[in-house]
Design an enzyme around this catalytic site. Structure first.
Site, mmCIF file in Angstrom:
data_model
loop_
_atom_site.group_PDB
_atom_site.id
_atom_site.type_symbol
_atom_site.label_atom_id
_atom_site.label_comp_id
_atom_site.label_asym_id
_atom_site.label_seq_id
_atom_site.Cartn_x
_atom_site.Cartn_y
_atom_site.Cartn_z
ATOM 1 N N LYS A 169 0.844 -1.189 0.000
ATOM 2 C CA LYS A 169 0.000 0.000 0.000
ATOM 3 C C LYS A 169 0.883 1.244 0.000
ATOM 4 C CE LYS A 169 -1.544 2.668 2.965
ATOM 5 N NZ LYS A 169 -1.384 3.860 2.122
ATOM 6 N N GLY A 220 7.604 5.248 7.417
ATOM 7 C CA GLY A 220 6.827 6.487 7.451
ATOM 8 C C GLY A 220 7.178 7.273 8.691
ATOM 9 N N SER A 221 6.278 8.116 9.100
ATOM 10 C CA SER A 221 6.573 9.018 10.220
ATOM 11 C C SER A 221 6.484 8.270 11.557
ATOM 12 C CB SER A 221 5.591 10.175 10.215
ATOM 13 O OG SER A 221 4.283 9.669 10.408
ATOM 14 N N ALA A 223 4.903 9.324 14.143
ATOM 15 C CA ALA A 223 3.524 9.409 14.649
ATOM 16 C C ALA A 223 2.692 8.248 14.103
ATOM 17 C CB ALA A 223 2.916 10.744 14.239
ATOM 18 N N GLU A 242 10.361 1.661 10.177
ATOM 19 C CA GLU A 242 11.437 2.570 9.752
ATOM 20 C C GLU A 242 10.839 3.959 9.798
ATOM 21 O OE1 GLU A 242 14.463 1.839 9.210
ATOM 22 O OE2 GLU A 242 14.608 -0.213 8.487
ATOM 23 N N CYS A 276 14.757 10.332 5.008
ATOM 24 C CA CYS A 276 14.709 10.044 6.450
ATOM 25 C C CYS A 276 16.049 10.364 7.085
ATOM 26 C CB CYS A 276 14.312 8.596 6.684
ATOM 27 S SG CYS A 276 15.310 7.404 5.798
ATOM 28 N N GLU A 372 11.590 17.204 13.010
ATOM 29 C CA GLU A 372 12.041 16.750 11.692
ATOM 30 C C GLU A 372 11.397 17.641 10.628
ATOM 31 O OE1 GLU A 372 10.437 13.043 10.117
ATOM 32 O OE2 GLU A 372 12.373 12.622 9.206
HETATM 33 P P1 NAD Z 1 3.236 8.843 6.988
HETATM 34 O O1 NAD Z 1 3.503 8.211 8.294
HETATM 35 O O2 NAD Z 1 2.296 9.983 6.929
HETATM 36 O O3 NAD Z 1 2.667 7.787 5.941
HETATM 37 C C1 NAD Z 1 3.350 6.589 5.629
HETATM 38 C C2 NAD Z 1 2.358 5.555 5.132
HETATM 39 O O4 NAD Z 1 1.487 5.178 6.206
HETATM 40 C C3 NAD Z 1 1.450 6.006 4.003
HETATM 41 O O5 NAD Z 1 1.327 4.944 3.084
HETATM 42 C C4 NAD Z 1 0.136 6.252 4.714
HETATM 43 O O6 NAD Z 1 -0.992 6.132 3.862
HETATM 44 C C5 NAD Z 1 0.149 5.159 5.744
HETATM 45 N N1 NAD Z 1 -0.747 5.364 6.891
HETATM 46 C C6 NAD Z 1 -1.388 6.493 7.270
HETATM 47 N N2 NAD Z 1 -2.099 6.272 8.399
HETATM 48 C C7 NAD Z 1 -1.890 4.978 8.749
HETATM 49 C C8 NAD Z 1 -2.306 4.168 9.832
HETATM 50 N N3 NAD Z 1 -3.102 4.638 10.798
HETATM 51 N N4 NAD Z 1 -1.886 2.889 9.872
HETATM 52 C C9 NAD Z 1 -1.057 2.397 8.919
HETATM 53 N N5 NAD Z 1 -0.622 3.122 7.877
HETATM 54 C C10 NAD Z 1 -1.025 4.404 7.785
HETATM 55 O O7 NAD Z 1 4.682 9.213 6.434
HETATM 56 P P2 NAD Z 1 5.040 10.094 5.173
HETATM 57 O O8 NAD Z 1 4.706 11.511 5.533
HETATM 58 O O9 NAD Z 1 4.471 9.470 3.957
HETATM 59 O O10 NAD Z 1 6.636 9.911 5.096
HETATM 60 C C11 NAD Z 1 7.548 10.762 5.687
HETATM 61 C C12 NAD Z 1 8.115 10.151 6.950
HETATM 62 O O11 NAD Z 1 8.692 8.894 6.672
HETATM 63 C C13 NAD Z 1 9.236 10.979 7.566
HETATM 64 O O12 NAD Z 1 9.068 11.037 8.959
HETATM 65 C C14 NAD Z 1 10.492 10.167 7.235
HETATM 66 O O13 NAD Z 1 11.584 10.395 8.091
HETATM 67 C C15 NAD Z 1 9.977 8.786 7.296
HETATM 68 N N6 NAD Z 1 10.844 7.881 6.563
HETATM 69 C C16 NAD Z 1 11.614 6.966 7.248
HETATM 70 C C17 NAD Z 1 12.492 6.123 6.568
HETATM 71 C C18 NAD Z 1 13.342 5.122 7.294
HETATM 72 O O14 NAD Z 1 13.877 4.239 6.642
HETATM 73 N N7 NAD Z 1 13.474 5.203 8.592
HETATM 74 C C19 NAD Z 1 12.581 6.208 5.178
HETATM 75 C C20 NAD Z 1 11.795 7.135 4.513
HETATM 76 C C21 NAD Z 1 10.927 7.963 5.213
#
Ligand code: NAD
Length: 471
Positions: A169, A220-221, A223, A242, A276, A372
């Site tokens: 997804k 993702g983030s 949060a 991650e 990230c 961040e």
């Molecule tokens: P995000 O957390 O908003 O979204 C990530 C994914 O989670 C999306 O596909 C989103 O649709 C999905 N999502 C949303 N709500 C959800 C829920 N309740 N349960 C499960 N999935 C849900 O992150 P973003 O804004 O797309 O990405 C940016 C963030 O990702 C930054 O904080 C960045 O540092 C981090 N990131 C980390 C790495 C790593 O390897 N550590 C790599 C790339 C990005």
């Protein structure tokens, strides 16, 4: 004719229940429609993956790996098309998009070459203890919008090689490259082994709470990562998280400030800072602070900020409106509290353009230093004492990466050892490689990706402990 993007469920290209707009961040305009899946289609995809799992897990690893190589070959053959689509949906300049696509090809091939062998733990007195590794089942792969292709491959490669099935997804603002990859995979993988669903943030909770999903591989983030972990608890799912980072660059006092400023600039501004492990705060000795800041500003002023599809663009837009607004609000407070040497305000043109911005003279408590930013804005701070700067670098809930820059590599390495993050690079940045494990400490994640450790995350240890039967 416009490409019609489709979901991939049980080996079939499928329409969603409706569609939603995908916006090109360089124009702010809709350029494609994405099919949107509903909960019933998610159930179909999970059921298909479950049905496919026994045969896929029983397929010899050499055959599975050969199909992963076939995916890599197919992606490479259409690399230009993927890169162009990636630039349209994500915003990064074409050369950086191509780099992500070729990195994805490399990652798939690297995982296809890895094997998990049974490990003999004891062989004595007739007692044989062997650790085997079995696949987990269905993996939910949830990806963000900054590197939509390679972050999927970091999950898909190890999941498939070890015998798992996947429901992917992508993020709602960058779904198209994942859908296009689904089209390739449809002709290569058995039905149900790989499925692609798209949403506008509704399906994540359904995947993470689904009883038939064995593991969530999430990038993702922080949060959202916390929500994933909470939702996974009910069925004690495996999770790999991650998450976000606030990586510090520590510049030591024996470097050439101009040369290192160039590298720090690149580490902060690549992908418009949306990495990230981008350098998100830089600590520079007071003795070279002015010179270092001025060189960063000079580089920022030289950048070509433009639509990533335009020849010569070095920095594209921020990927989506929400992130753009977040960075703009950080800029507003940074302007009030510090000194902006370059950039500082969004460009007056359509799209989500923020020029590379260098801010000096901020306090450690400024939002731009503590949070961040995930955008092309770098705060530069000064220090006099190495113990003090190590403590300041570590004073963060995040612990993803970081860099130390020093002519004396041994001394720089000693500093690196004291930075509490999953990875610290010395005199280089972003040396991420499918063969080297990558993981965050503290609130930057749990578990990890890449390397053999990343492969094992898709398996369950299965201990067989046998002794001869005594009469
Ligand atoms: P995000 O957390 O908003 O979204 C990530 C994914 O989670 C999306 O596909 C989103 O649709 C999905 N999502 C949303 N709500 C959800 C829920 N309740 N349960 C499960 N999935 C849900 O992150 P973003 O804004 O797309 O990405 C940016 C963030 O990702 C930054 O904080 C960045 O540092 C981090 N990131 C980390 C790495 C790593 O390897 N550590 C790599 C790339 C990005």
């Amino acid at each position: 004719m416009k490409h019609e993007f489709k979901l991939l469920i049980d080996g079939q290209s499928r329409d969603g229940v409706t569609t939603f707009d995908v916006v090109n961040p360089a124009t702010g305009e809709t350029f494609a429609q994405c099919p949107k899946a509903d909960a019933a289609q998610l159930e179909e995809a999970v059921a298909a993956a479950r049905r496919a799992f026994p045969a896929w897990a029983a397929t010899p690893v050499e055959a599975r790996a050969a199909l992963v190589v076939a995916l890599a070959d197919a992606l490479e053959a259409r690399a230009a098309e993927f890169a162009s689509l990636l630039t349209s949906e994500q915003g990064k300049p074409l050369d950086q998009a191509m780099y992500e696509i070729m990195g994805s090809v490399f990652t798939l091939r690297a995982f296809a070459a890895m094997r998990v062998e049974p490990k003999v733990l004891r062989e004595e007195g007739g007692n044989s203890v062997v650790e085997h590794r079995t696949p987990l089942g269905v993996v939910g792969a949830i990806t963000p919008w900054n590197f939509p292709v390679i972050l999927l491959m970091n999950k898909l490669g190890p999941a498939l090689v070890t015998g798992n099935c996947v429901v992917a997804k992508p993020a709602p603002t960058t779904p198209l490259t994942t859908l296009l990859f689904g089209e390739l995979a449809k002709d290569i993988l058995p039905a149900g082994v790989f499925n692609v669903l798209c949403d506008q943030n509704e399906l994540g909770p359904l995947l993470t709470g689904h009883p038939d999903i064995a593991k969530i591989a999430f990038t993702g983030s922080t949060a959202t990562g916390k929500k994933v972990m909470a939702a996974a608890a009910d069925s004690v799912k495996r999770v790999t998280l991650e998450l976000g980072g606030n990586d510090a660059a520590i510049v030591l006092d024996d470097v050439n400030p101009q040369a290192v400023a160039r590298k720090v600039y690149q580490g902060a501004m690549a992908n418009a800072g949306q990495i990230c492990v981008a350098i998100k705060r830089a600590y520079v000795p007071s003795s070279m602070y002015d010179e270092f800041c001025d060189e960063l500003a000079r580089l920022a002023n030289e950048a070509v900020v433009d639509d990533g599809s335009k020849q010569g663009a070095t920095i594209g837009p921020v990927q989506n409106r929400m992130q753009f607004e977040k960075v703009v609000s950080l800029l507003d407070s940074a302007r009030a509290e510090g000194t902006v040497l370059a950039g500082g305000a969004p460009l007056d043109r359509p799209g989500y353009f923020i020029p590379p911005t260098i801010v000096r003279d901020l306090g450690d408590d400024a939002a731009l230093v503590r949070e961040e930013q995930f955008g092309p804005v770098l705060p530069v701070l000064q220090y006099d004492d190495i113990e003090d700067v190590i403590a300041r670098a570590n004073d963060s809930d995040y612990g993803l990466g970081g860099t130390v820059w020093g002519r004396d590599v041994a001394r720089a390495t000693e500093v690196a050892k004291r930075i509490d993050t999953g990875t610290v690079w010395v005199n280089q940045h972003l040396a991420i490689d499918a063969n080297i494990p990558f993981r965050g400490s503290k609130q930057s994640g749990i578990g990890g990706e890449l390397g053999e450790a990343g492969l094992l995350e898709y398996t369950q240890a299965h201990i067989i402990n046998a002794v001869p039967l005594e009469d």
